[in-house]
Design a protein around this motif. Structure first.
Motif, short mmCIF file in Angstrom:
data_model
loop_
_atom_site.label_atom_id
_atom_site.label_comp_id
_atom_site.label_asym_id
_atom_site.label_seq_id
_atom_site.Cartn_x
_atom_site.Cartn_y
_atom_site.Cartn_z
N GLN A 45 0.83 -1.20 0.00
CA GLN A 45 0.00 0.00 0.00
C GLN A 45 0.87 1.26 0.00
OE1 GLN A 45 -3.23 0.28 -0.51
NE2 GLN A 45 -3.06 2.50 -0.40
N LEU A 46 1.99 1.20 0.68
CA LEU A 46 2.88 2.35 0.73
C LEU A 46 3.36 2.74 -0.68
CD1 LEU A 46 4.59 4.40 2.29
CD2 LEU A 46 6.36 2.65 2.46
N ASN A 103 1.85 2.08 -3.53
CA ASN A 103 0.70 2.63 -4.26
C ASN A 103 0.43 4.08 -3.86
OD1 ASN A 103 0.35 0.16 -5.55
ND2 ASN A 103 -1.15 -0.56 -4.06
N THR A 104 0.50 4.34 -2.58
CA THR A 104 0.29 5.70 -2.08
C THR A 104 1.38 6.63 -2.60
OG1 THR A 104 -0.77 4.83 -0.09
CG2 THR A 104 0.01 7.10 0.00
N GLU A 132 0.69 7.56 -6.14
CA GLU A 132 -0.39 8.56 -6.21
C GLU A 132 0.14 9.95 -5.86
OE1 GLU A 132 -3.74 7.39 -3.81
OE2 GLU A 132 -3.82 5.41 -4.75
N ILE A 133 0.97 10.01 -4.82
CA ILE A 133 1.55 11.29 -4.41
C ILE A 133 2.43 11.84 -5.52
CG2 ILE A 133 3.18 12.39 -2.80
CD1 ILE A 133 2.02 10.48 -0.63
#
Length: 94
Positions: free
Chosen positions: A40-41, A43-44, A47-48
């Motif tokens: 998840q990190l 993916n985040t 996105e950032i």
């Protein structure tokens, strides 16, 4: 009456510097930090990165627009100065 004195050469030089700096700004970030990573990190972070790239692109466009508007303002002020000076006619020497 107070007057505003503009050093057109300095203003135009600084506007040129802004234009060169914004042209050199490269907002491109890596497309993918980890191709097949499912954390998840990651993916985040991607996105950032995408959001940051969009912000930088918008900032670059805003700088270009601001620089253009400032340059137009300086040109308009120059024209107004010339017209105002011409309206006074020749100034006698003392």
């Amino acid at each position: 009456m107070n007057e505003i004195k503009i050093d057109y050469g300095s203003v135009e030089k600084e506007l040129s510097s802004i234009q060169m700096a914004s042209s050199a700004l490269n907002p491109a970030l890596p497309e993918s930090v980890a191709e097949k990573n499912e954390l998840q990190l990651i993916n985040t972070l991607e996105e950032i990165n995408q959001l940051l790239e969009q912000v930088l692109q918008n900032y670059k466009a805003l700088l270009a627009k601001t620089q253009s508007m400032a340059k137009n303002s300086v040109e308009t002020m120059k024209e107004m100065d010339k017209r105002n000076a011409a309206s006074f006619g020749p100034v006698p020497m003392r």
